[in-house]
Scaffold this motif. Structure first.
Motif, PDB file in Angstrom:
ATOM      1  N   LYS A 199       2.452 -51.343 -19.682  1.00  0.00           N
ATOM      2  CA  LYS A 199       1.462 -52.370 -19.398  1.00  0.00           C
ATOM      3  C   LYS A 199       1.317 -52.566 -17.894  1.00  0.00           C
ATOM      4  N   GLY A 200       0.066 -52.588 -17.432  1.00  0.00           N
ATOM      5  CA  GLY A 200      -0.210 -52.777 -16.010  1.00  0.00           C
ATOM      6  C   GLY A 200      -0.263 -51.493 -15.209  1.00  0.00           C
ATOM      7  N   GLN A 201       0.080 -50.365 -15.823  1.00  0.00           N
ATOM      8  CA  GLN A 201       0.030 -49.079 -15.128  1.00  0.00           C
ATOM      9  C   GLN A 201      -1.415 -48.582 -15.001  1.00  0.00           C
ATOM     10  N   ARG A 202      -1.682 -47.862 -13.940  1.00  0.00           N
ATOM     11  CA  ARG A 202      -2.974 -47.198 -13.799  1.00  0.00           C
ATOM     12  C   ARG A 202      -2.849 -45.758 -14.307  1.00  0.00           C
ATOM     13  N   PHE A 203      -3.831 -45.354 -15.076  1.00  0.00           N
ATOM     14  CA  PHE A 203      -3.816 -44.019 -15.672  1.00  0.00           C
ATOM     15  C   PHE A 203      -4.753 -43.086 -14.921  1.00  0.00           C
ATOM     16  N   VAL A 204      -4.355 -41.823 -14.869  1.00  0.00           N
ATOM     17  CA  VAL A 204      -5.189 -40.764 -14.287  1.00  0.00           C
ATOM     18  C   VAL A 204      -5.652 -39.879 -15.433  1.00  0.00           C
ATOM     19  N   GLY A 211     -10.570 -31.456 -24.405  1.00  0.00           N
ATOM     20  CA  GLY A 211     -10.016 -31.843 -25.689  1.00  0.00           C
ATOM     21  C   GLY A 211      -9.076 -33.028 -25.570  1.00  0.00           C
ATOM     22  N   ILE A 212      -8.432 -33.170 -24.406  1.00  0.00           N
ATOM     23  CA  ILE A 212      -7.508 -34.298 -24.202  1.00  0.00           C
ATOM     24  C   ILE A 212      -8.263 -35.612 -24.303  1.00  0.00           C
ATOM     25  N   MET A 213      -9.358 -35.722 -23.574  1.00  0.00           N
ATOM     26  CA  MET A 213     -10.119 -36.968 -23.577  1.00  0.00           C
ATOM     27  C   MET A 213     -10.786 -37.210 -24.922  1.00  0.00           C
ATOM     28  N   ALA A 214     -11.090 -36.138 -25.651  1.00  0.00           N
ATOM     29  CA  ALA A 214     -11.671 -36.303 -26.989  1.00  0.00           C
ATOM     30  C   ALA A 214     -10.674 -37.007 -27.905  1.00  0.00           C
ATOM     31  N   VAL A 215      -9.393 -36.632 -27.784  1.00  0.00           N
ATOM     32  CA  VAL A 215      -8.349 -37.277 -28.591  1.00  0.00           C
ATOM     33  C   VAL A 215      -8.170 -38.723 -28.165  1.00  0.00           C
ATOM     34  N   LEU A 216      -8.087 -38.962 -26.866  1.00  0.00           N
ATOM     35  CA  LEU A 216      -7.833 -40.309 -26.354  1.00  0.00           C
ATOM     36  C   LEU A 216      -8.974 -41.273 -26.673  1.00  0.00           C
ATOM     37  N   ALA A 226      -5.771 -46.754 -20.974  1.00  0.00           N
ATOM     38  CA  ALA A 226      -5.346 -45.402 -21.328  1.00  0.00           C
ATOM     39  C   ALA A 226      -6.514 -44.548 -21.810  1.00  0.00           C
ATOM     40  N   SER A 227      -7.406 -45.133 -22.603  1.00  0.00           N
ATOM     41  CA  SER A 227      -8.553 -44.379 -23.133  1.00  0.00           C
ATOM     42  C   SER A 227      -9.694 -44.268 -22.127  1.00  0.00           C
ATOM     43  N   THR A 228      -9.725 -45.175 -21.154  1.00  0.00           N
ATOM     44  CA  THR A 228     -10.732 -45.102 -20.080  1.00  0.00           C
ATOM     45  C   THR A 228      -9.996 -45.212 -18.741  1.00  0.00           C
ATOM     46  N   PRO A 229      -9.400 -44.124 -18.274  1.00  0.00           N
ATOM     47  CA  PRO A 229      -8.537 -44.151 -17.084  1.00  0.00           C
ATOM     48  C   PRO A 229      -9.257 -44.639 -15.831  1.00  0.00           C
ATOM     49  N   PHE A 230      -8.489 -45.279 -14.956  1.00  0.00           N
ATOM     50  CA  PHE A 230      -9.031 -45.778 -13.694  1.00  0.00           C
ATOM     51  C   PHE A 230      -9.405 -44.621 -12.782  1.00  0.00           C
ATOM     52  N   TYR A 231      -8.549 -43.584 -12.734  1.00  0.00           N
ATOM     53  CA  TYR A 231      -8.813 -42.398 -11.921  1.00  0.00           C
ATOM     54  C   TYR A 231      -9.173 -41.228 -12.841  1.00  0.00           C
ATOM     55  N   SER A 241      -1.278 -33.500  -9.418  1.00  0.00           N
ATOM     56  CA  SER A 241      -1.146 -33.707  -7.980  1.00  0.00           C
ATOM     57  C   SER A 241      -1.364 -35.173  -7.615  1.00  0.00           C
ATOM     58  N   MET A 242      -2.332 -35.807  -8.267  1.00  0.00           N
ATOM     59  CA  MET A 242      -2.600 -37.227  -8.022  1.00  0.00           C
ATOM     60  C   MET A 242      -1.413 -38.075  -8.462  1.00  0.00           C
ATOM     61  N   ILE A 243      -0.804 -37.727  -9.596  1.00  0.00           N
ATOM     62  CA  ILE A 243       0.356 -38.467 -10.089  1.00  0.00           C
ATOM     63  C   ILE A 243       1.536 -38.287  -9.142  1.00  0.00           C
ATOM     64  N   GLU A 244       1.731 -37.056  -8.678  1.00  0.00           N
ATOM     65  CA  GLU A 244       2.835 -36.764  -7.768  1.00  0.00           C
ATOM     66  C   GLU A 244       2.727 -37.578  -6.484  1.00  0.00           C
ATOM     67  N   ASN A 245       1.511 -37.932  -6.117  1.00  0.00           N
ATOM     68  CA  ASN A 245       1.289 -38.707  -4.899  1.00  0.00           C
ATOM     69  C   ASN A 245       1.167 -40.207  -5.159  1.00  0.00           C
ATOM     70  N   GLY A 246       1.588 -40.630  -6.352  1.00  0.00           N
ATOM     71  CA  GLY A 246       1.728 -42.047  -6.618  1.00  0.00           C
ATOM     72  C   GLY A 246       0.492 -42.788  -7.056  1.00  0.00           C
ATOM     73  N   LEU A 247      -0.536 -42.076  -7.541  1.00  0.00           N
ATOM     74  CA  LEU A 247      -1.772 -42.750  -7.943  1.00  0.00           C
ATOM     75  C   LEU A 247      -1.730 -43.287  -9.371  1.00  0.00           C
ATOM     76  N   GLY A 248      -0.724 -42.921 -10.142  1.00  0.00           N
ATOM     77  CA  GLY A 248      -0.644 -43.443 -11.499  1.00  0.00           C
ATOM     78  C   GLY A 248       0.122 -42.517 -12.415  1.00  0.00           C
ATOM     79  N   ILE A 249      -0.140 -42.653 -13.722  1.00  0.00           N
ATOM     80  CA  ILE A 249       0.504 -41.838 -14.747  1.00  0.00           C
ATOM     81  C   ILE A 249      -0.587 -41.225 -15.623  1.00  0.00           C
TER      82      ILE A 249
END
Length: 316
Positions: A199-204, A211-216, A226-231, A241-249
């Protein structure tokens, strides 16, 4: 006599007999060359000349020679027989997978984890079959198969399309790809995690045609973030790469997560929501697989029987 009716009266036996007699200059030697009796060769030449309505060979007691029409006819017949032999040979080599080309469109995780290892053993068996393998989104892969531009696809199902047949091969669970140094990510003792803990996490996310977004997007029980990610990223490589640099999960299937993980990233399966993705072999019912394409598809199935898949993945 019409041309169509004429050609029905002339067979390869007639043409081979004519070439043999013309080149040998003798009915006797031609018969020996073709492993036939002299009388059968004589009969074939007579039938050919009768069908054409002209004399091709001039016969004397000492020798056999070509008439002027025969001289004109001979090189054409030789080319025709050579073309026929080449055509038949090509078909036989194609059917025996000695030659040919296979075009495949697949999700990158399917290429890395399934197709490439299977292609290695396939290419050792059939070194003269060319493989054309491209990665694309699930939507585009289905379109390529539907249009007949590739032999088959390997990805998750995007949408129901008339004529497409989907054979599930692998199923993998969704989990969280996260930065190991992120103090907000606290795993359970079994190294799993729940959505409630996020809860409160930003998703990438990745582009919507995957197919990933089709499932989500089809899961009403997921949190909105989670179903409509911020990034949003254009690929899973950019996403990691974005996750590795701290932008979210990110919510990702296990097979993809294990492909894009780096020493700075971790992956944990979800324990409170059952989310699964199926990778399917996609073909078109109106486009039967060539022997070479069917052989590669079979090699992929055989590889899966003995493959050591990452945690969260299983063969179907």
């Amino acid at each position: 006599m019409t041309i169509n009716r004429l050609t029905k009266n002339i067979t390869l036996r007639h043409l081979n007999a004519f070439v043999a007699v013309a080149q040998e200059g003798s009915f006797t030697r031609a018969a020996h060359r073709l492993c036939q009796t002299q009388s059968s060769i004589t009969g074939l030449i007579q039938q050919l000349e009768t069908a054409l309505g002209t004399t091709l060979l001039s016969r004397t007691s000492r020798r056999v020679s070509l008439t002027s029409i025969g001289q004109e006819f001979l090189p054409r017949v030789i080319r025709l027989l050579a073309d026929f032999d080449n055509a038949v040979g090509n078909v036989l080599r194609f059917s025996e997978q000695k030659e040919g080309q296979v075009k495949v469109a697949a999700a990158l995780s399917a290429i890395n984890g399934l197709i490439a290892p299977a292609a290695r053993s396939y290419s050792q068996k059939y070194p003269n079959v060319r493989l054309n393998i491209c990665d694309d989104s699930a939507e585009k892969i289905q379109n390529l198969v539907a249009k007949g531009e590739v032999d088959f696809g390997l990805t998750s199902r995007w949408a129901d399309v008339y004529g497409l047949e989907c054979e599930p091969l692998v199923e993998d669970q969704f989990g969280i790809l996260y930065r190991l140094e992120d103090p907000s990510i606290q795993l359970n003792s079994d190294h799993s995690i729940s959505l409630a803990q996020l809860k409160g996490q930003r998703f990438v996310g990745v582009t919507g045609e995957t197919g990933i977004m089709a499932v989500l997007s089809a899961r009403a029980d997921l949190p909105l973030e989670a179903s409509t990610p911020f990034y949003e990223a254009s690929s899973t490589a950019a996403q990691s790469s974005m996750i590795e640099n701290g932008l979210g999960i990110a919510l990702l299937p296990a097979l993809i997560a294990h492909r894009v993980r780096t020493p700075k990233l971790g992956f944990a399966l979800l324990n409170d929501v059952q989310m699964l993705r199926s990778l399917c072999l996609i073909t078109h019912q109106d486009h039967p697989l060539s022997p070479a394409a069917a052989g590669l598809a079979s090699e992929i199935r055989q590889y899966l029987k003995k493959a050591s898949l990452p945690q969260g993945c299983r063969t179907l």
